[in-house]
Design a protein around this motif. Structure first.
Motif, PDB file in Angstrom:
ATOM      1  N   THR A   1      17.926  17.429  28.014  1.00  0.00           N
ATOM      2  CA  THR A   1      18.754  16.786  29.041  1.00  0.00           C
ATOM      3  C   THR A   1      18.302  15.352  29.274  1.00  0.00           C
ATOM      4  O   THR A   1      17.163  14.976  28.969  1.00  0.00           O
ATOM      5  N   ARG A   2      19.189  14.582  29.857  1.00  0.00           N
ATOM      6  CA  ARG A   2      18.896  13.190  30.157  1.00  0.00           C
ATOM      7  C   ARG A   2      17.733  13.079  31.150  1.00  0.00           C
ATOM      8  O   ARG A   2      16.849  12.225  30.995  1.00  0.00           O
TER       9      ARG A   2
ATOM     10  N   TRP B   1      14.553  13.732  29.426  1.00  0.00           N
ATOM     11  CA  TRP B   1      14.278  12.603  28.523  1.00  0.00           C
ATOM     12  C   TRP B   1      13.599  11.461  29.276  1.00  0.00           C
ATOM     13  O   TRP B   1      12.601  10.908  28.820  1.00  0.00           O
TER      14      TRP B   1
ATOM     15  N   PHE C   1      26.394   6.170  26.526  1.00  0.00           N
ATOM     16  CA  PHE C   1      26.077   6.521  27.911  1.00  0.00           C
ATOM     17  C   PHE C   1      27.300   6.354  28.809  1.00  0.00           C
ATOM     18  O   PHE C   1      27.531   7.153  29.724  1.00  0.00           O
TER      19      PHE C   1
ATOM     20  N   ASP D   1      29.656   9.205  28.077  1.00  0.00           N
ATOM     21  CA  ASP D   1      29.104  10.456  28.597  1.00  0.00           C
ATOM     22  C   ASP D   1      29.351  10.590  30.091  1.00  0.00           C
ATOM     23  O   ASP D   1      29.442  11.708  30.624  1.00  0.00           O
TER      24      ASP D   1
ATOM     25  N   PHE E   1      21.858   3.966  33.790  1.00  0.00           N
ATOM     26  CA  PHE E   1      20.942   4.823  33.037  1.00  0.00           C
ATOM     27  C   PHE E   1      20.286   4.042  31.910  1.00  0.00           C
ATOM     28  O   PHE E   1      19.089   4.197  31.651  1.00  0.00           O
TER      29      PHE E   1
ATOM     30  N   LEU F   1      16.207   3.597  31.310  1.00  0.00           N
ATOM     31  CA  LEU F   1      15.555   4.001  30.064  1.00  0.00           C
ATOM     32  C   LEU F   1      14.898   2.803  29.387  1.00  0.00           C
ATOM     33  O   LEU F   1      13.770   2.888  28.891  1.00  0.00           O
TER      34      LEU F   1
ATOM     35  N   LYS G   1      23.818  14.892  29.816  1.00  0.00           N
ATOM     36  CA  LYS G   1      23.507  15.233  31.198  1.00  0.00           C
ATOM     37  C   LYS G   1      23.180  16.715  31.354  1.00  0.00           C
ATOM     38  O   LYS G   1      22.425  17.112  32.231  1.00  0.00           O
TER      39      LYS G   1
ATOM     40  N   CYS H   1      24.555  13.933  24.297  1.00  0.00           N
ATOM     41  CA  CYS H   1      25.265  12.732  24.739  1.00  0.00           C
ATOM     42  C   CYS H   1      26.389  12.383  23.773  1.00  0.00           C
ATOM     43  O   CYS H   1      26.272  12.591  22.558  1.00  0.00           O
TER      44      CYS H   1
END
Length: 414
Positions: free
Chosen positions: A165-166, A169, A197, A200, A228, A232, A290, A296
């Protein structure tokens, strides 16, 4: 967009009908199907085996493959489809189909895609760009997309497992950002990764309303995708004002102190060339989404096959495309070139190739850039890149998005 006229609809069933449609000049003799393929899309061995097999199964037909370079190919293809006696089959980038279809000079392959090729099962990132106003002009040939390439030693030392999952991650990447290692190397202008992203989250780069395209980076969904990305990207030392080629991220990763990068498997040879010692230390997983059961959404690159309206050997050209897009040669190409086949149901053909298998998982949720004939104009002076750098540098995300939207909308104007 004009659909093809249904002239001589039974042309494919007999030599007599082919001659009646003018597809067999003189009604006899060997037919040569001229095929344009792009450099490095298929190996010499694959082309040789396909050609020999196809000719053995189709008496009186020869396949002549000409390799083209990507540089300047747009002008060359446009001239070929608008002239006379051009190639019968042309490989084009999946996101290029719209601009060629806009000329009304491509053969409509909707019937073949439904009847013979199982078009309803194609990867969306290849099928959707080839479909214009309900007609299928591009037949998906192969796909490639980004995955996460990671250093198994760094992950192992940090006790981090490949995430599903995000949220996992982000948490894992924060843990990896320690001891002089970068949790991730993500350049600030990697807009293909950002696109995934945004998709998604349910957003898009541009949308069509009332026949006109407009930039959509200011939508709430697109803004969440950018937020997001920013979170990241901060877990590494990637430059905020450059893309993944400046410097080449494969070479940065090869230094051995980067836990992971987002890249297509084609980056692997460059990594190993720079650092052969990483050969057994590379791991791969799909870009997390997600939810654990959905990776994704990713940008799907790759190629479609088109047939010009002016193809001298149209019936034989359809046979060539049908063979190349069929299960047998999809498998042969995927294994030879580490590509994703054109249908999710064929993913098992690359199950033994770890990087390609990870790519195939993501490809099932692939997308392509907005299907406008003018999208190439957006990429020519891409306003998404400075938008990303501005947000990463602290600018107001909504205001920066509106500035980029104006340029996108202007480029997409007919």
């Amino acid at each position: 967009m004009m659909n093809r006229p249904l002239v001589c609809p039974l042309a494919a069933v007999s030599v007599l009908a082919l001659a009646g449609c003018g597809l067999l000049p003189g009604g006899s003799g060997t037919r040569t199907v001229n095929v344009w393929l792009m450099r490095d899309s298929a190996s010499d061995d694959f082309i040789k085996r396909f050609t020999e097999s196809f000719e053995a199964e189709h008496a009186g037909v020869e396949v002549n493959v000409t390799i083209q370079d990507w540089t300047g190919i747009g002008k060359k293809v446009t001239e070929a489809i608008q002239g006379s006696g051009g190639p019968d089959v042309i490989e084009v980038g999946n996101t290029q189909v719209a601009q060629y279809a806009d000329t009304d000079k491509l053969y409509d392959l909707t019937l073949e895609s439904v009847r013979d090729l199982g078009g309803q099962d194609w990867l969306p990132g290849l099928a959707e760009p080839g479909s214009i106003n309900g007609s299928q002009f591009g037949i998906p040939w192969y796909a490639a997309n980004r995955i996460v390439i990671y250093n198994k030693d760094i992950f192992g030392e940090a006790g981090v497992e490949p995430p599903k999952t995000r949220a996992a991650w982000l948490a894992g990447t924060e843990t990896l950002e320690a001891g002089g290692n970068q949790g991730i190397y993500l350049a600030g202008q990697d807009w293909y990764t950002l696109s995934g992203f945004i998709w998604d989250e349910g957003g898009d780069l541009a949308v069509e309303k009332g026949g006109a395209w407009a930039g959509a980076l200011d939508s709430p969904a697109a803004q969440r995708g950018m937020a997001f990305y920013k979170e990241l990207q901060a877990l590494g030392d990637g430059p905020k004002n450059a893309d993944e080629q400046s410097p080449p991220q494969a070479e940065v990763f090869a230094k051995g102190d980067v836990a992971q990068i987002i890249a297509p498997p084609s980056a692997i040879p460059a990594i190993l060339k720079a650092n052969p010692g990483l050969k057994d230390k590379l791991g791969f997983f799909p870009i997390p989404g997600k939810k654990a059961d959905k990776p994704c959404v990713v940008f799907t690159g790759g190629s479609d096959l088109i047939i010009p309206e002016n193809a001298p050997q149209r019936a034989a050209a359809i046979d060539v495309v049908t063979a190349l897009a069929g299960e047998k040669w999809q498998g042969e190409l995927a294994r030879a070139m580490n590509y994703v086949p054109n249908k999710p149901s064929l993913a098992s053909l690359v199950a033994g190739q770890k990087a390609t298998a990870a790519m195939a998982v993501g490809a099932a949720r692939g997308r392509a850039t907005p299907n406008s004939p003018q999208w190439a104009d957006v990429e020519a002076d891409n306003p998404i890149k400075p938008y990303m750098s501005a947000v990463l540098g602290g600018a107001d995300p909504k205001q920066a998005a509106e500035t980029a939207n104006e340029k996108i909308t202007g480029s997409l104007a007919e």
